[in-house]
Design a protein around this motif. Structure first.
Motif, mmCIF file in Angstrom:
data_model
loop_
_atom_site.group_PDB
_atom_site.id
_atom_site.type_symbol
_atom_site.label_atom_id
_atom_site.label_comp_id
_atom_site.label_asym_id
_atom_site.label_seq_id
_atom_site.Cartn_x
_atom_site.Cartn_y
_atom_site.Cartn_z
ATOM 1 N N ALA A 130 69.292 39.654 2.958
ATOM 2 C CA ALA A 130 68.848 39.386 4.087
ATOM 3 C C ALA A 130 70.053 37.640 4.736
ATOM 4 C CB ALA A 130 67.509 38.362 3.905
ATOM 5 N N ALA A 131 70.386 37.268 3.761
ATOM 6 C CA ALA A 131 71.246 35.679 4.060
ATOM 7 C C ALA A 131 72.596 36.598 4.834
ATOM 8 C CB ALA A 131 71.588 34.974 3.223
ATOM 9 N N LEU A 132 72.759 37.077 4.257
ATOM 10 C CA LEU A 132 74.277 37.998 4.068
ATOM 11 C C LEU A 132 74.662 39.372 5.095
ATOM 12 C CD1 LEU A 132 75.676 38.912 0.386
ATOM 13 C CD2 LEU A 132 76.055 37.384 2.095
ATOM 14 N N ALA B 81 72.546 40.049 -8.369
ATOM 15 C CA ALA B 81 72.276 38.830 -8.215
ATOM 16 C C ALA B 81 70.869 38.855 -8.934
ATOM 17 C CB ALA B 81 71.682 38.287 -7.001
ATOM 18 N N ALA B 82 69.942 37.718 -9.105
ATOM 19 C CA ALA B 82 68.386 37.638 -10.330
ATOM 20 C C ALA B 82 67.897 38.662 -9.337
ATOM 21 C CB ALA B 82 68.319 36.185 -10.522
ATOM 22 N N PRO B 83 67.084 39.614 -9.385
ATOM 23 C CA PRO B 83 66.427 40.538 -8.993
ATOM 24 C C PRO B 83 64.935 39.322 -8.311
ATOM 25 C CG PRO B 83 66.552 41.405 -10.993
ATOM 26 C CD PRO B 83 67.021 39.904 -11.179
ATOM 27 N N GLY B 84 65.001 38.565 -8.193
ATOM 28 C CA GLY B 84 64.047 37.441 -7.821
ATOM 29 C C GLY B 84 64.838 36.774 -6.788
ATOM 30 N N VAL B 85 66.167 36.444 -6.625
ATOM 31 C CA VAL B 85 66.868 36.246 -5.545
ATOM 32 C C VAL B 85 67.662 37.259 -4.492
ATOM 33 C CG1 VAL B 85 66.658 34.177 -6.383
ATOM 34 C CG2 VAL B 85 68.953 35.307 -6.217
ATOM 35 N N HIS B 86 67.378 38.462 -4.831
ATOM 36 C CA HIS B 86 68.593 40.008 -3.987
ATOM 37 C C HIS B 86 68.613 40.254 -3.279
ATOM 38 C CE1 HIS B 86 70.013 43.782 -3.450
ATOM 39 N NE2 HIS B 86 70.838 42.823 -3.898
ATOM 40 N N GLY B 87 67.499 39.876 -2.441
ATOM 41 C CA GLY B 87 66.525 40.488 -1.841
ATOM 42 C C GLY B 87 66.741 39.116 -0.716
ATOM 43 N N GLN B 88 66.620 38.424 -0.426
ATOM 44 C CA GLN B 88 67.209 36.901 0.301
ATOM 45 C C GLN B 88 68.459 37.291 -0.050
ATOM 46 O OE1 GLN B 88 64.482 33.581 -1.541
ATOM 47 N NE2 GLN B 88 63.957 34.771 -2.941
ATOM 48 N N ALA B 89 69.187 36.977 -0.557
ATOM 49 C CA ALA B 89 70.744 37.025 -0.529
ATOM 50 C C ALA B 89 71.518 38.397 0.740
ATOM 51 C CB ALA B 89 71.335 37.235 -1.910
ATOM 52 N N ASP C 213 75.929 46.548 -2.410
ATOM 53 C CA ASP C 213 76.600 45.872 -1.500
ATOM 54 C C ASP C 213 75.519 44.815 -0.419
ATOM 55 O OD1 ASP C 213 75.048 47.645 0.482
ATOM 56 O OD2 ASP C 213 76.375 48.292 1.247
ATOM 57 N N ALA C 214 76.605 44.472 0.242
ATOM 58 C CA ALA C 214 76.315 43.385 0.806
ATOM 59 C C ALA C 214 74.704 43.541 1.416
ATOM 60 C CB ALA C 214 76.750 42.151 1.858
ATOM 61 N N GLY C 215 74.875 44.632 1.495
ATOM 62 C CA GLY C 215 73.550 45.474 2.842
ATOM 63 C C GLY C 215 72.441 45.620 1.562
ATOM 64 N N GLY C 216 72.892 46.034 0.980
ATOM 65 C CA GLY C 216 71.788 46.100 -0.762
ATOM 66 C C GLY C 216 71.744 47.550 -0.802
ATOM 67 N N ARG C 217 72.753 48.403 -0.312
ATOM 68 C CA ARG C 217 72.958 49.808 -0.827
ATOM 69 C C ARG C 217 73.248 49.891 -1.972
ATOM 70 N NH1 ARG C 217 73.725 48.528 4.582
ATOM 71 N NH2 ARG C 217 76.194 48.476 4.391
ATOM 72 N N PRO C 218 73.266 51.191 -2.937
ATOM 73 C CA PRO C 218 74.638 50.970 -4.591
ATOM 74 C C PRO C 218 75.388 50.992 -3.408
ATOM 75 C CG PRO C 218 72.949 52.724 -3.926
ATOM 76 C CD PRO C 218 72.482 52.026 -2.329
ATOM 77 N N TRP C 219 76.069 50.136 -5.146
ATOM 78 C CA TRP C 219 77.305 49.847 -5.190
ATOM 79 C C TRP C 219 78.932 50.577 -5.384
ATOM 80 C CZ3 TRP C 219 80.562 48.625 -8.911
ATOM 81 C CH2 TRP C 219 81.744 47.433 -9.222
#
Length: 196
Positions: A192-194, A182-190, A166-172
């Motif tokens: 954080a932005a959201l 997202a690609a793994p390399g940008v998932h955390g950054q996304a 989900d947008a907070g990084g929890r399981p969808w």
């Protein structure tokens, strides 16, 4: 399921979720961005999917544990590690969306405009998810959303090596209030932005 815009979890068991014209507004307007989708869901998890784009002839397929493919060729998400160099996308969940969701979409687009290199906003969600699975787009997010839009792409992105949450990084889950692929390399950054 009768309601193509229906969201939420499916009842227990196995279900086929089929959309004969995913992106039908594009189809009706003569735009190329539409597809035919069929996804087998077990226990609210997509396990097999096929997405066919009639105007290009492309067919995307994925099976749980079997990888993701475009016309038989393996797919991989991008290796981008800096969202500031990333191409991201979002989609309007439905035409009659709740006002609170519409406002949340607006805030998220603004956040991504100041974080990512390029932000795209169009429908349908499934086609954006295909581009994430193919490594052409680095991240896709949406608030609310229809099962038929998200289930095929969730499996394709996961099987192509991406992260779906989900947008907070929890399981969808199909019943969640948001989704982020997202690609793994940008998932955390996304995330954080959201969640600013």
């Amino acid at each position: 399921m009768e309601d193509e815009l229906g969201g939420g979890d499916l009842p227990p068991g196995e279900w086929w979720v089929v959309d004969p014209a995913e992106g039908n507004v594009n189809h009706l307007r003569g735009l190329p961005g539409w597809a035919v989708t069929a996804t087998l869901v077990r226990g609210n998890r997509p396990v097999l999917t096929a997405v066919h784009l009639p105007l290009t002839g492309e067919t995307y397929t994925a099976s749980a544990g079997g990888g993701a493919h475009l016309d038989g060729r393996p797919l991989r998400v991008s290796d981008t590690e800096d969202l500031g160099l990333g191409l991201v996308a979002t989609s309007q969940a439905r035409p009659d969306e709740d006002e609170a969701v519409v406002r949340r979409v607006g805030v998220s687009i603004t956040a991504m405009l100041s974080t990512a290199l390029v932000v795209r906003a169009s429908v349908p969600a499934t086609l954006h998810l295909l581009t994430v699975a193919a490594g052409r787009v680095d991240a896709f997010w949406q608030f609310a959303g229809a099962r038929a839009d998200l289930l095929p792409g969730a499996l394709l992105v996961t099987e192509a090596g991406g992260r779906v949450s989900d947008a907070g990084g929890r399981p969808w889950t199909p019943g969640g209030e948001s989704s982020l692929a997202a690609a793994p390399g940008v998932h955390g950054q996304a995330v954080a932005a959201l969640t600013r």
